[in-house]
Design a protein around this motif. Structure first.
Motif, mmCIF file in Angstrom:
data_model
loop_
_atom_site.group_PDB
_atom_site.id
_atom_site.type_symbol
_atom_site.label_atom_id
_atom_site.label_comp_id
_atom_site.label_asym_id
_atom_site.label_seq_id
_atom_site.Cartn_x
_atom_site.Cartn_y
_atom_site.Cartn_z
ATOM 1 N N GLN A 100 0.850 -1.188 0.000
ATOM 2 C CA GLN A 100 0.000 0.000 0.000
ATOM 3 C C GLN A 100 0.888 1.240 0.000
ATOM 4 O O GLN A 100 1.748 1.393 0.849
ATOM 5 N N VAL A 101 0.655 2.099 -0.965
ATOM 6 C CA VAL A 101 1.449 3.322 -1.073
ATOM 7 C C VAL A 101 0.929 4.360 -0.078
ATOM 8 O O VAL A 101 -0.280 4.588 0.027
ATOM 9 N N GLN A 102 1.855 4.944 0.641
ATOM 10 C CA GLN A 102 1.504 6.038 1.553
ATOM 11 C C GLN A 102 2.447 7.201 1.340
ATOM 12 O O GLN A 102 3.662 7.010 1.216
ATOM 13 N N LEU A 103 1.880 8.382 1.311
ATOM 14 C CA LEU A 103 2.657 9.627 1.246
ATOM 15 C C LEU A 103 2.225 10.478 2.433
ATOM 16 O O LEU A 103 1.028 10.755 2.588
ATOM 17 N N VAL A 104 3.178 10.864 3.255
ATOM 18 C CA VAL A 104 2.856 11.609 4.465
ATOM 19 C C VAL A 104 3.638 12.910 4.481
ATOM 20 O O VAL A 104 4.867 12.905 4.569
ATOM 21 N N GLU A 105 2.894 14.017 4.411
ATOM 22 C CA GLU A 105 3.509 15.340 4.410
ATOM 23 C C GLU A 105 3.663 15.868 5.830
ATOM 24 O O GLU A 105 2.884 15.505 6.728
ATOM 25 N N SER A 106 4.650 16.730 5.998
ATOM 26 C CA SER A 106 4.834 17.436 7.259
ATOM 27 C C SER A 106 5.575 18.740 6.987
ATOM 28 O O SER A 106 6.068 18.953 5.872
ATOM 29 N N GLY A 107 5.631 19.588 8.005
ATOM 30 C CA GLY A 107 6.406 20.811 7.889
ATOM 31 C C GLY A 107 5.599 22.072 7.667
ATOM 32 O O GLY A 107 6.156 23.172 7.637
ATOM 33 N N GLY A 108 4.297 21.928 7.492
ATOM 34 C CA GLY A 108 3.478 23.119 7.328
ATOM 35 C C GLY A 108 3.387 23.910 8.616
ATOM 36 O O GLY A 108 3.815 23.460 9.682
ATOM 37 N N GLY A 109 2.833 25.112 8.511
ATOM 38 C CA GLY A 109 2.685 25.953 9.693
ATOM 39 C C GLY A 109 2.317 27.357 9.316
ATOM 40 O O GLY A 109 1.931 27.632 8.180
ATOM 41 N N SER A 110 2.442 28.245 10.294
ATOM 42 C CA SER A 110 2.108 29.646 10.098
ATOM 43 C C SER A 110 3.380 30.472 10.167
ATOM 44 O O SER A 110 4.164 30.328 11.112
ATOM 45 N N VAL A 111 3.560 31.335 9.178
ATOM 46 C CA VAL A 111 4.730 32.210 9.135
ATOM 47 C C VAL A 111 4.309 33.585 8.656
ATOM 48 O O VAL A 111 3.234 33.743 8.060
ATOM 49 N N GLN A 112 5.165 34.551 8.893
ATOM 50 C CA GLN A 112 4.920 35.886 8.368
ATOM 51 C C GLN A 112 5.480 35.981 6.953
ATOM 52 O O GLN A 112 6.380 35.232 6.557
ATOM 53 N N ALA A 113 4.964 36.923 6.215
ATOM 54 C CA ALA A 113 5.440 37.158 4.852
ATOM 55 C C ALA A 113 6.956 37.381 4.864
ATOM 56 O O ALA A 113 7.476 38.066 5.757
ATOM 57 N N GLY A 114 7.612 36.770 3.895
ATOM 58 C CA GLY A 114 9.063 36.847 3.818
ATOM 59 C C GLY A 114 9.765 35.695 4.512
ATOM 60 O O GLY A 114 10.972 35.510 4.346
ATOM 61 N N GLY A 115 9.016 34.924 5.278
ATOM 62 C CA GLY A 115 9.600 33.817 6.016
ATOM 63 C C GLY A 115 9.795 32.584 5.157
ATOM 64 O O GLY A 115 9.528 32.587 3.948
ATOM 65 N N SER A 116 10.247 31.517 5.800
ATOM 66 C CA SER A 116 10.565 30.264 5.112
ATOM 67 C C SER A 116 9.951 29.068 5.829
ATOM 68 O O SER A 116 9.756 29.103 7.055
ATOM 69 N N LEU A 117 9.670 28.052 5.057
ATOM 70 C CA LEU A 117 9.239 26.754 5.581
ATOM 71 C C LEU A 117 9.849 25.675 4.696
ATOM 72 O O LEU A 117 10.086 25.911 3.504
ATOM 73 N N ARG A 118 10.059 24.494 5.267
ATOM 74 C CA ARG A 118 10.463 23.346 4.474
ATOM 75 C C ARG A 118 9.463 22.222 4.689
ATOM 76 O O ARG A 118 9.287 21.750 5.819
ATOM 77 N N LEU A 119 8.816 21.841 3.621
ATOM 78 C CA LEU A 119 7.881 20.733 3.657
ATOM 79 C C LEU A 119 8.612 19.434 3.348
ATOM 80 O O LEU A 119 9.545 19.419 2.537
ATOM 81 N N SER A 120 8.163 18.357 3.970
ATOM 82 C CA SER A 120 8.703 17.032 3.706
ATOM 83 C C SER A 120 7.562 16.091 3.364
ATOM 84 O O SER A 120 6.430 16.262 3.827
ATOM 85 N N CYS A 121 7.879 15.088 2.574
ATOM 86 C CA CYS A 121 6.898 14.059 2.221
ATOM 87 C C CYS A 121 7.631 12.722 2.235
ATOM 88 O O CYS A 121 8.528 12.507 1.415
ATOM 89 N N VAL A 122 7.242 11.858 3.152
ATOM 90 C CA VAL A 122 7.866 10.546 3.256
ATOM 91 C C VAL A 122 6.984 9.524 2.557
ATOM 92 O O VAL A 122 5.783 9.444 2.834
ATOM 93 N N ALA A 123 7.593 8.771 1.670
ATOM 94 C CA ALA A 123 6.861 7.779 0.891
ATOM 95 C C ALA A 123 7.166 6.375 1.390
ATOM 96 O O ALA A 123 8.296 6.079 1.794
#
Length: 126
Positions: free
Chosen positions: A1-24
């Motif tokens: 069974q294929v699973q893709l699980v995202e993480s790393g989202g959140g709330s930031v102010q304009a100009g900020g950075s985030l890194r999303l991950s997806c583990v398969a």
């Protein structure tokens, strides 16, 4: 069974950075093309960035120069580094995968992908 699980989202102010991950899991990760999509309520899901098994990348014009997609085949993980975030980047972000060794005819098109994660929310405030 294929699973893709995202993480790393959140709330930031304009100009900020985030890194999303997806583990398969349940898939030959090195053999698939992967992509990030995003969607806001009432709008169609749109392609943000893609990377194929040769590490060729594509980006939506709206994120070029700000977002970087990458993959670590040893960790079965897809990343999206998002810099210079804008309020219009606020959305639910989804990772997607093709079947192994399939070519994504439209790398940023929803129909090219067979497997989807559940999404992670990104909110950018001004």
């Amino acid at each position: 069974q294929v699973q893709l699980v995202e993480s790393g989202g959140g709330s930031v102010q304009a100009g900020g950075s985030l890194r999303l991950s997806c583990v398969a899991s349940g898939i030959t990760f090195s053999g698939v093309s992967m992509a990030w999509f995003r969607q806001t309520p009432g709008k169609e899901r749109e392609g943000v960035a893609s990377i194929d098994r040769f590490r060729t990348t594509r980006y939506a014009d709206s994120v070029k120069g700000r977002f970087t997609i990458s993959r670590d085949n040893a960790k079965n993980t897809l990343y999206l580094q998002m810099n210079g975030l804008k309020p219009e980047d606020s959305a639910a972000y989804y990772c997607a995968a093709t079947r192994p060794f399939m070519i994504a005819i439209q790398p940023l098109g929803v129909p090219s992908y067979n497997y989807w994660g559940q999404g992670t929310q990104v909110a950018v405030s001004s």
